[in-house]
Write a protein that holds these residues in place. Structure first.
Motif, PDB file in Angstrom:
ATOM      1  N   GLU A 154      -5.423  -0.200   3.102  1.00 52.51           N
ATOM      2  CA  GLU A 154      -6.500   0.040   4.066  1.00 52.51           C
ATOM      3  C   GLU A 154      -7.025  -1.288   4.599  1.00 52.51           C
ATOM      4  OE1 GLU A 154      -8.218   3.788   1.421  1.00 52.51           O
ATOM      5  OE2 GLU A 154      -8.916   1.738   1.102  1.00 52.51           O
ATOM      6  N   GLY A 177       0.819  -1.210   0.000  1.00 48.22           N
ATOM      7  CA  GLY A 177       0.000   0.000   0.000  1.00 48.22           C
ATOM      8  C   GLY A 177       0.853   1.262   0.000  1.00 48.22           C
ATOM      9  N   GLY A 178       2.014   1.187  -0.647  1.00 57.20           N
ATOM     10  CA  GLY A 178       2.882   2.360  -0.714  1.00 57.20           C
ATOM     11  C   GLY A 178       3.624   2.638   0.580  1.00 57.20           C
ATOM     12  N   ASN A 180      -6.486  -4.033   1.580  1.00 56.74           N
ATOM     13  CA  ASN A 180      -6.491  -3.932   0.119  1.00 56.74           C
ATOM     14  C   ASN A 180      -5.161  -3.360  -0.373  1.00 56.74           C
ATOM     15  OD1 ASN A 180      -6.586  -1.226   0.664  1.00 56.74           O
ATOM     16  ND2 ASN A 180      -8.703  -0.922  -0.026  1.00 56.74           N
ATOM     17  N   ALA A 193      -4.457  -0.583  -1.450  1.00 54.26           N
ATOM     18  CA  ALA A 193      -4.174   0.778  -1.000  1.00 54.26           C
ATOM     19  C   ALA A 193      -3.679   0.799   0.449  1.00 54.26           C
ATOM     20  CB  ALA A 193      -5.438   1.633  -1.129  1.00 54.26           C
TER      21      ALA A 193
END
Ligand code: 3ON
Ligand code: FE
Length: 493
Positions: free
Chosen positions: A221, A141-142, A217, A219
């Motif tokens: 989250e 997620g970065g 997910n 991202a």
């Protein structure tokens, strides 16, 4: 005559203790350089970053830690770009690390036996555990996250490895809440329309234990979270997933908190293995349906599992491959881990467990009796049927010994491939990296750090996963050693 046979026994050992001990010296320096001492060739198709975590310090300003699992987390990263490789390492600036480095002495009790100096009086009723962020590191997620199973993760800058802050996933995790160090990434989650999903858990032990499952997910989250109560104490380090289940092995252990509370023993030294009690297998549905039982409890023989390889569903059966110890040796307050008698404890061995969800029976079968730890597989096969695994292994076929070799097992043909760094090399966790665009499951590379006692430095070794007999296709000599680590991951982003 007697002496002679003893001598030849010694000669047969694949390592000497002093060599192995060299990998347990602290690394205090932080480096940043292009690796220029390389044997062989780095494949140009290998692009991305290998992140590793593990205890970087085995002492605080000369005061020895009691156990390597108590060491402050240090992240190493090796980035591969167009056949070149760059190294960087940095300590995770946890609250505890900063305070202890400033004070120049041990200020915290460690989970595995490190105590504040001053005897029990200095430790009594101190229930604070230092979040040392030393067990795993993932990029998801970065975010780059340094993880330790008894507290929240630390977020780091993925380029500079600078420590940023604790990660709470937009408040989904609360301060001090645990987030395990063994996430599993499902490549293709049917609930999410085929998107990848990261599944992790937390354990809150007590007279009854709460296990919480988190699904994240792409991202980063938390999109699903559910908690379950399990009777009894749990020491659960790892788990496995399948498309429908999370599966945990509740090892047969008891926890006596009194010596911990009184400052006499650390928490981890109060765990007692129960050889006459079965292992409970907890099967928790990931997407509970109306009326479905919350947890299914199955039983198998007594044993202790830290790490699982993988699991998958076949009809009504779930198959799980795990590294299982016959028992868990107690961590003793008066012992020195560098003097451990390997032969006195049982090796981790690779077993396959088959759970029949219909009739509740559990079968088990030894896949390999060689001492082994730290398995890795093709990342696309997490929770799916798979054929190949790679694992750190002892040089000798029998007995308990340090990891000096890498073993590849073909679970279909049971064929093995073996690469050894003995007598003076000691391996850490291997990571399988698929070749971009590859279709064959073993088309890729196996990366591992190897501590080389000859030069007191570590090498990053690259093997061709499809053919270990080629030997290392590249051996990248670092300018220094990296203390024996725990886990890591590879990201091609
Ligand atoms: O009081 C409870 C008991 C307990 C032990 C609750 C608790 C959650 C605070 C707790 C803490 C557990 C922790 C912090 C566990 C950390 C484990 C860890 C850092 C590493 C485990 C490594 C496992 C293996 C198998 C390592 C193998 C290493 C080699 C083969 C040698 O390189
Ligand atoms: Fe682990």
């Amino acid at each position: 005559m007697h002496l002679k046979s003893q001598e030849s026994q010694v000669a047969e050992k694949s390592y000497i203790r002093a060599d192995w001990q060299g990998g347990y010296q602290s690394l205090t320096q932080e480096f940043d350089y292009w690796i220029d001492d390389i044997e062989g060739q780095i494949p140009t198709e290998l692009q991305g970053t290998l992140f590793r975590n593990g205890p970087g310090l085995l002492d605080i300003n000369g005061q020895p830690l009691h156990h390597p699992f108590d060491g402050d987390g240090m992240i190493s990263k090796i980035t591969f770009i167009n056949g070149r490789a760059h190294f960087r390492n940095r300590f995770v600036r946890t609250t505890g690390y900063l305070a202890e480095q400033k004070a120049g002495k041990i200020l915290h009790r460690g989970t595995f036996g490190t105590q504040k100096p001053g005897g029990w009086l200095a430790n009594i009723f101190d229930f604070n555990l230092k979040n040392i962020a030393n067990t795993n590191v993932i990029y998801w997620g970065g975010k780059l996250l340094a993880m330790w199973e008894a507290a929240e993760p630390y977020r780091l800058d993925p380029y500079t490895l600078e420590t940023l802050e604790n990660e709470y996933f937009n408040g989904a995790l609360s301060a001090g809440e645990a987030f395990a160090a063994h996430p599993r990434v499902e490549n293709n989650c049917y609930q999410d329309g085929g998107a990848p999903c990261l599944v992790n858990f937390s354990v809150k032990p007590g007279l009854s234990t709460t296990i919480t499952i988190f699904e994240l997910n792409l991202a980063g989250e938390i999109i699903r979270r559910h908690a379950h109560s399990v009777p009894g104490f749990c020491f659960i380090h790892d788990f496995v997933i399948t498309p429908n289940y999370c599966i945990f092995f509740q090892n047969p252990v008891t926890f006596n908190p009194i010596p911990f509370a009184l400052g006499i023993r650390a928490a981890g030294e109060c765990i007692k293995f129960q050889p006459n009690q079965p292992t409970q297998i907890l099967i928790i549905p990931r997407f509970p349906k109306e009326g479905q039982e919350e947890i299914k409890f199955l039983e198998t023989q007594s044993g202790f599992v830290f790490h699982h390889v993988n699991a998958f569903e076949v009809g009504e059966e779930v198959l799980i491959d795990s590294i299982c110890y016959q028992n868990l040796p107690e961590v003793e307050p008066e012992s020195d881990f560098r003097q451990i008698d390997f032969e006195a404890s049982s090796p981790g061995q690779l077993w396959r467990f088959s759970l029949n969800l219909k009739d509740g029976t559990v079968g088990r079968e030894l896949i390999d009796g060689r001492c082994c730890e730290f398995p890795t597989i093709h990342p696309a096969n997490v929770g799916r049927p798979y054929r190949y695994l790679y694992i750190g292994a002892a040089h000798a076929e029998t007995g308990n010994a340090p990891l000096q070799a890498l073993l590849k097992i073909d679970l279909e043909s049971l064929e093995r491939q073996f690469w050894s760094a003995a007598p003076r090399g000691f391996v850490g966790e291997p990571i399988f990296v698929p070749r971009p665009g590859s279709e064959k499951e073993d088309d890729g590379w196996v990366l591992a750090l190897v501590y080389d006692a000859t030069y007191h430095r570590s090498d990053l070794v690259i093997l061709d996963a499809s053919d270990f007999s080629k030997g290392a296709i590249a051996r990248l000599h670092l300018k220094h050693h990296i203390p024996y680590g725990l886990h890591g991951s590879f990201t091609s982003e």
